[in-house]
Motif scaffolding. Structure first.
Motif, PDB file in Angstrom:
ATOM      1  N   GLU A  45      37.137  52.863  51.226  1.00 53.53           N
ATOM      2  CA  GLU A  45      37.624  54.183  50.832  1.00 53.53           C
ATOM      3  C   GLU A  45      37.267  54.551  49.394  1.00 53.53           C
ATOM      4  OE1 GLU A  45      39.324  51.577  52.074  1.00 53.53           O
ATOM      5  OE2 GLU A  45      41.343  51.499  51.299  1.00 53.53           O
ATOM      6  N   GLY A  46      36.471  53.726  48.718  1.00 45.06           N
ATOM      7  CA  GLY A  46      36.039  54.014  47.348  1.00 45.06           C
ATOM      8  C   GLY A  46      36.583  53.012  46.351  1.00 45.06           C
ATOM      9  N   GLN A  47      36.408  53.327  45.060  1.00 47.94           N
ATOM     10  CA  GLN A  47      36.898  52.433  44.017  1.00 47.94           C
ATOM     11  C   GLN A  47      38.414  52.491  43.952  1.00 47.94           C
ATOM     12  OE1 GLN A  47      35.036  53.253  40.246  1.00 47.94           O
ATOM     13  NE2 GLN A  47      34.149  51.231  40.189  1.00 47.94           N
ATOM     14  N   ARG A  48      39.029  51.326  43.981  1.00 47.48           N
ATOM     15  CA  ARG A  48      40.493  51.214  43.957  1.00 47.48           C
ATOM     16  C   ARG A  48      40.896  50.017  43.120  1.00 47.48           C
ATOM     17  NH1 ARG A  48      42.188  52.980  48.941  1.00 47.48           N
ATOM     18  NH2 ARG A  48      43.804  54.467  48.655  1.00 47.48           N
ATOM     19  N   LEU A  49      42.162  50.002  42.743  1.00 46.95           N
ATOM     20  CA  LEU A  49      42.724  48.815  42.121  1.00 46.95           C
ATOM     21  C   LEU A  49      42.940  47.772  43.216  1.00 46.95           C
ATOM     22  CD1 LEU A  49      45.352  50.329  39.681  1.00 46.95           C
ATOM     23  CD2 LEU A  49      43.121  49.347  39.118  1.00 46.95           C
ATOM     24  N   VAL A  50      42.658  46.529  42.894  1.00 46.57           N
ATOM     25  CA  VAL A  50      42.801  45.425  43.843  1.00 46.57           C
ATOM     26  C   VAL A  50      44.261  44.997  43.896  1.00 46.57           C
ATOM     27  CG1 VAL A  50      42.168  43.031  44.329  1.00 46.57           C
ATOM     28  CG2 VAL A  50      40.472  44.601  43.372  1.00 46.57           C
ATOM     29  N   GLY A  51      44.749  44.824  45.103  1.00 45.24           N
ATOM     30  CA  GLY A  51      46.086  44.305  45.305  1.00 45.24           C
ATOM     31  C   GLY A  51      46.053  43.117  46.245  1.00 45.24           C
ATOM     32  N   SER A  52      47.155  42.420  46.307  1.00 48.24           N
ATOM     33  CA  SER A  52      47.307  41.287  47.219  1.00 48.24           C
ATOM     34  C   SER A  52      48.638  41.431  47.943  1.00 48.24           C
ATOM     35  CB  SER A  52      47.291  39.965  46.449  1.00 48.24           C
ATOM     36  OG  SER A  52      46.072  39.784  45.781  1.00 48.24           O
ATOM     37  N   GLU A 112      42.645  35.117  41.297  1.00 47.15           N
ATOM     38  CA  GLU A 112      41.305  34.710  41.720  1.00 47.15           C
ATOM     39  C   GLU A 112      40.255  35.272  40.770  1.00 47.15           C
ATOM     40  OE1 GLU A 112      39.066  36.276  45.455  1.00 47.15           O
ATOM     41  OE2 GLU A 112      40.509  34.751  46.073  1.00 47.15           O
ATOM     42  N   SER A 113      40.554  36.442  40.188  1.00 49.07           N
ATOM     43  CA  SER A 113      39.623  37.137  39.308  1.00 49.07           C
ATOM     44  C   SER A 113      40.419  37.966  38.313  1.00 49.07           C
ATOM     45  CB  SER A 113      38.716  38.050  40.146  1.00 49.07           C
ATOM     46  OG  SER A 113      38.053  38.968  39.330  1.00 49.07           O
ATOM     47  N   ASP A 114      39.863  38.187  37.122  1.00 46.27           N
ATOM     48  CA  ASP A 114      40.528  39.023  36.127  1.00 46.27           C
ATOM     49  C   ASP A 114      40.271  40.508  36.368  1.00 46.27           C
ATOM     50  OD1 ASP A 114      41.624  36.876  34.819  1.00 46.27           O
ATOM     51  OD2 ASP A 114      39.987  36.704  33.376  1.00 46.27           O
ATOM     52  N   SER A 115      39.280  40.831  37.171  1.00 42.61           N
ATOM     53  CA  SER A 115      38.942  42.224  37.415  1.00 42.61           C
ATOM     54  C   SER A 115      39.965  42.856  38.357  1.00 42.61           C
ATOM     55  CB  SER A 115      37.546  42.330  38.029  1.00 42.61           C
ATOM     56  OG  SER A 115      37.258  43.669  38.320  1.00 42.61           O
ATOM     57  N   LEU A 116      40.490  44.014  37.965  1.00 43.66           N
ATOM     58  CA  LEU A 116      41.467  44.702  38.801  1.00 43.66           C
ATOM     59  C   LEU A 116      40.865  45.851  39.588  1.00 43.66           C
ATOM     60  CD1 LEU A 116      44.560  44.835  36.420  1.00 43.66           C
ATOM     61  CD2 LEU A 116      44.109  43.251  38.295  1.00 43.66           C
ATOM     62  N   LEU A 117      39.621  46.195  39.321  1.00 41.05           N
ATOM     63  CA  LEU A 117      38.970  47.318  39.981  1.00 41.05           C
ATOM     64  C   LEU A 117      37.883  46.796  40.910  1.00 41.05           C
ATOM     65  CD1 LEU A 117      39.281  50.390  39.743  1.00 41.05           C
ATOM     66  CD2 LEU A 117      37.421  50.366  38.102  1.00 41.05           C
ATOM     67  N   MET A 154      51.322  42.708  45.280  1.00 41.27           N
ATOM     68  CA  MET A 154      51.118  42.447  43.856  1.00 41.27           C
ATOM     69  C   MET A 154      49.796  43.042  43.413  1.00 41.27           C
ATOM     70  SD  MET A 154      51.975  38.482  44.595  1.00 41.27           S
ATOM     71  CE  MET A 154      51.242  38.708  46.208  1.00 41.27           C
ATOM     72  N   ILE A 155      49.666  43.345  42.143  1.00 39.46           N
ATOM     73  CA  ILE A 155      48.396  43.823  41.623  1.00 39.46           C
ATOM     74  C   ILE A 155      47.514  42.615  41.322  1.00 39.46           C
ATOM     75  CG2 ILE A 155      49.151  43.936  39.214  1.00 39.46           C
ATOM     76  CD1 ILE A 155      47.391  46.559  39.057  1.00 39.46           C
ATOM     77  N   GLY A 156      46.217  42.762  41.538  1.00 40.82           N
ATOM     78  CA  GLY A 156      45.262  41.688  41.270  1.00 40.82           C
ATOM     79  C   GLY A 156      44.951  40.870  42.511  1.00 40.82           C
ATOM     80  N   ALA A 157      43.850  40.135  42.438  1.00 40.23           N
ATOM     81  CA  ALA A 157      43.439  39.259  43.540  1.00 40.23           C
ATOM     82  C   ALA A 157      44.143  37.916  43.367  1.00 40.23           C
ATOM     83  CB  ALA A 157      41.924  39.088  43.541  1.00 40.23           C
ATOM     84  N   ARG A 158      45.314  37.790  43.929  1.00 34.46           N
ATOM     85  CA  ARG A 158      46.161  36.606  43.764  1.00 34.46           C
ATOM     86  C   ARG A 158      45.755  35.483  44.714  1.00 34.46           C
ATOM     87  NH1 ARG A 158      50.224  37.458  39.718  1.00 34.46           N
ATOM     88  NH2 ARG A 158      50.071  39.682  39.312  1.00 34.46           N
ATOM     89  N   VAL A 159      46.032  34.262  44.300  1.00 34.57           N
ATOM     90  CA  VAL A 159      45.838  33.111  45.175  1.00 34.57           C
ATOM     91  C   VAL A 159      47.180  32.497  45.565  1.00 34.57           C
ATOM     92  CG1 VAL A 159      43.519  32.559  44.375  1.00 34.57           C
ATOM     93  CG2 VAL A 159      45.482  31.558  43.201  1.00 34.57           C
ATOM     94  N   VAL A 160      48.234  32.949  44.894  1.00 39.97           N
ATOM     95  CA  VAL A 160      49.576  32.480  45.211  1.00 39.97           C
ATOM     96  C   VAL A 160      50.539  33.658  45.027  1.00 39.97           C
ATOM     97  CG1 VAL A 160      50.074  31.646  42.867  1.00 39.97           C
ATOM     98  CG2 VAL A 160      51.266  30.635  44.791  1.00 39.97           C
ATOM     99  N   CYS A 161      51.546  33.750  45.882  1.00 38.84           N
ATOM    100  CA  CYS A 161      52.519  34.836  45.828  1.00 38.84           C
ATOM    101  C   CYS A 161      53.473  34.619  44.657  1.00 38.84           C
ATOM    102  CB  CYS A 161      53.300  34.898  47.141  1.00 38.84           C
ATOM    103  SG  CYS A 161      54.614  36.144  47.130  1.00 38.84           S
ATOM    104  N   SER A 162      53.696  35.665  43.878  1.00 40.26           N
ATOM    105  CA  SER A 162      54.599  35.544  42.735  1.00 40.26           C
ATOM    106  C   SER A 162      56.065  35.586  43.163  1.00 40.26           C
ATOM    107  CB  SER A 162      54.319  36.650  41.716  1.00 40.26           C
ATOM    108  OG  SER A 162      54.479  37.913  42.304  1.00 40.26           O
ATOM    109  N   SER A 163      56.325  35.870  44.428  1.00 42.79           N
ATOM    110  CA  SER A 163      57.694  35.921  44.920  1.00 42.79           C
ATOM    111  C   SER A 163      58.107  34.628  45.626  1.00 42.79           C
ATOM    112  CB  SER A 163      57.844  37.105  45.870  1.00 42.79           C
ATOM    113  OG  SER A 163      59.157  37.204  46.336  1.00 42.79           O
ATOM    114  N   CYS A 164      57.325  34.215  46.641  1.00 46.97           N
ATOM    115  CA  CYS A 164      57.715  33.039  47.437  1.00 46.97           C
ATOM    116  C   CYS A 164      56.803  31.834  47.208  1.00 46.97           C
ATOM    117  CB  CYS A 164      57.746  33.400  48.913  1.00 46.97           C
ATOM    118  SG  CYS A 164      56.102  33.618  49.653  1.00 46.97           S
TER     119      CYS A 164
END
Length: 129
Positions: free
Chosen positions: A27-34, A17-22, A43-53
């Motif tokens: 709870e403060g600044q964190r890495l974005v996960g999905s 969804e976005s290239d930004s990972l932070l 998964m790391i990043g703001a995903r729009v589709v699951c990389s597994s299923c």
């Protein structure tokens, strides 16, 4: 009669969804996960589709701020000096990250913590761990 022998072209599907990972979380600044709501894959990043299923029911989550260094290397980048880079396991996610090693030499299996500065995010050894 002419026949078309070219293979059909498939278009790539953007999975982020976005290239930004932070990002800022309660709870403060964190890495974005999905997290996939169907198979629970994280998964790391703001995903729009699951990389597994390949499911599209995705929830945004904050990833942990600490992890374990899996492996690393030091890139020698001309005049810029040495750039430590490594794979860090943060929860259920393994990500490639910049590393800092000020006073403690890097070793696989060591505890590391997320750091943020003007240049972005990185992981550094946890003092005393």
């Amino acid at each position: 009669m002419t026949t078309n022998t070219e293979a059909p072209v498939s278009l790539p599907i953007a999975d982020l969804e976005s290239d930004s990972l932070l990002a800022e979380f309660p709870e403060g600044q964190r890495l974005v996960g999905s997290r996939c709501d169907r198979c629970r894959q994280v998964m790391i990043g703001a995903r729009v589709v699951c990389s597994s299923c390949v499911g599209r029911d995705i929830s945004r989550v904050a990833l942990p701020t600490s992890g374990v260094l899996y492996s690393f290397t030091r890139l020698h980048v001309g005049g810029a000096g040495v750039r430590p880079l490594g794979y860090v396991d943060i929860g259920d996610v393994r990500t490639l990250a910049d590393l800092r090693e000020d006073d403690v030499p890097l070793q696989p299996g060591m505890n590391v913590a997320l750091g943020v500065d003007d240049d972005g995010w990185f992981f550094a050894p946890v003092a005393g761990a």
